[in-house]
Design a protein around this motif. Structure first.
Motif, mmCIF file in Angstrom:
data_model
loop_
_atom_site.group_PDB
_atom_site.id
_atom_site.type_symbol
_atom_site.label_atom_id
_atom_site.label_comp_id
_atom_site.label_asym_id
_atom_site.label_seq_id
_atom_site.Cartn_x
_atom_site.Cartn_y
_atom_site.Cartn_z
ATOM 1 N N SER A 81 6.424 2.029 -5.263
ATOM 2 C CA SER A 81 5.712 2.276 -4.107
ATOM 3 C C SER A 81 4.223 1.747 -4.575
ATOM 4 O O SER A 81 3.509 1.175 -3.746
ATOM 5 N N ASN A 106 -1.273 2.608 2.021
ATOM 6 C CA ASN A 106 -0.760 4.012 1.758
ATOM 7 C C ASN A 106 1.033 3.630 2.664
ATOM 8 O O ASN A 106 1.074 3.322 3.902
ATOM 9 N N GLU A 143 4.398 5.185 3.713
ATOM 10 C CA GLU A 143 5.778 6.545 3.489
ATOM 11 C C GLU A 143 6.561 6.141 3.619
ATOM 12 O O GLU A 143 7.230 5.343 4.074
ATOM 13 N N ASP A 150 -0.773 0.671 6.931
ATOM 14 C CA ASP A 150 -0.184 2.090 6.571
ATOM 15 C C ASP A 150 1.030 2.036 6.370
ATOM 16 O O ASP A 150 1.953 0.294 7.540
ATOM 17 N N THR A 207 5.529 2.279 6.469
ATOM 18 C CA THR A 207 6.364 3.363 6.367
ATOM 19 C C THR A 207 8.151 2.402 6.224
ATOM 20 O O THR A 207 8.072 1.366 6.529
ATOM 21 N N ARG A 252 1.956 -1.457 -3.080
ATOM 22 C CA ARG A 252 1.322 -1.683 -3.153
ATOM 23 C C ARG A 252 0.054 -2.728 -3.387
ATOM 24 O O ARG A 252 -0.470 -3.373 -2.976
ATOM 25 N N ALA A 275 -7.566 -1.692 6.202
ATOM 26 C CA ALA A 275 -6.330 -1.077 5.503
ATOM 27 C C ALA A 275 -4.639 -0.750 5.914
ATOM 28 O O ALA A 275 -4.949 -1.251 7.559
ATOM 29 N N GLU A 310 -7.064 -0.244 1.040
ATOM 30 C CA GLU A 310 -6.331 0.792 0.575
ATOM 31 C C GLU A 310 -4.576 0.925 1.271
ATOM 32 O O GLU A 310 -4.212 -0.309 2.343
#
Length: 164
Positions: A119, A142, A144, A104, A106, A123, A102, A140
């Motif tokens: 985005s 994610n 930000e 994340d 920014t 992804r 997963a 996933e």
């Protein structure tokens, strides 16, 4: 010839279940992932996935920078120190298991680009790049968005560097 007249004793429900389970185990082929083969295991460090994801995110049009303001400031200072290098995976964190990850991210988006489109591009690009390069399943990504870069931000930065 003698005839065997002994009665056949059938297994109990529990014995039958155990026998059935053992047969299934004997015929079952162990499913190994692309990183775990019968000839050995490949381990991938988190920082490898971070770098791959960072590169994939930067390739998407509309991504101005990676990380939050503190990370970007630190990287710009590190670039000025001889022999030091900025963190190429800044703005990316990874939670990784043996088969899945997963991620994340920014980012700072360039003004004029759709945050939704950027985005989705990030992804898609990260999932494709990381899965293709590592064999890990990306569960996933994610994202930000920490800022929007405006054209006038370049003018302010240029003035600051002229004063030095």
């Amino acid at each position: 010839m003698s005839q065997n007249n002994s009665p056949v004793v059938r297994p109990t429900g529990e014995e039958a279940a155990r026998a059935s389970k053992k047969e299934a185990q004997d015929t079952e082929v162990e499913v190994l992932g692309p990183l775990h083969t019968e000839h050995g295991k490949t381990t991938i460090e988190d920082r490898v996935v971070q770098k791959l994801a960072s590169i994939a995110a930067r390739e998407v049009p509309g991504v101005y920078a990676m990380g939050n303001a503190a990370r970007r400031t630190f990287n710009s200072i590190a670039e000025r120190i001889p022999g030091a290098s900025a963190n190429t995976s800044g703005g990316v964190s990874v939670e990784k298991g043996e088969q899945q990850a997963a991620i994340d991210v920014t980012i700072v988006v360039e003004y004029g680009y759709s945050i939704v489109d950027v985005s989705e591009g990030i992804r898609s690009n990260i999932i494709d790049s990381v899965q293709q390069a590592t064999g890990l399943e990306v569960l996933e990504v994610n994202i930000e968005v920490s800022d929007v870069h405006l054209p006038e931000d370049d003018d302010v930065e240029a003035e600051r560097s002229d004063l030095k």
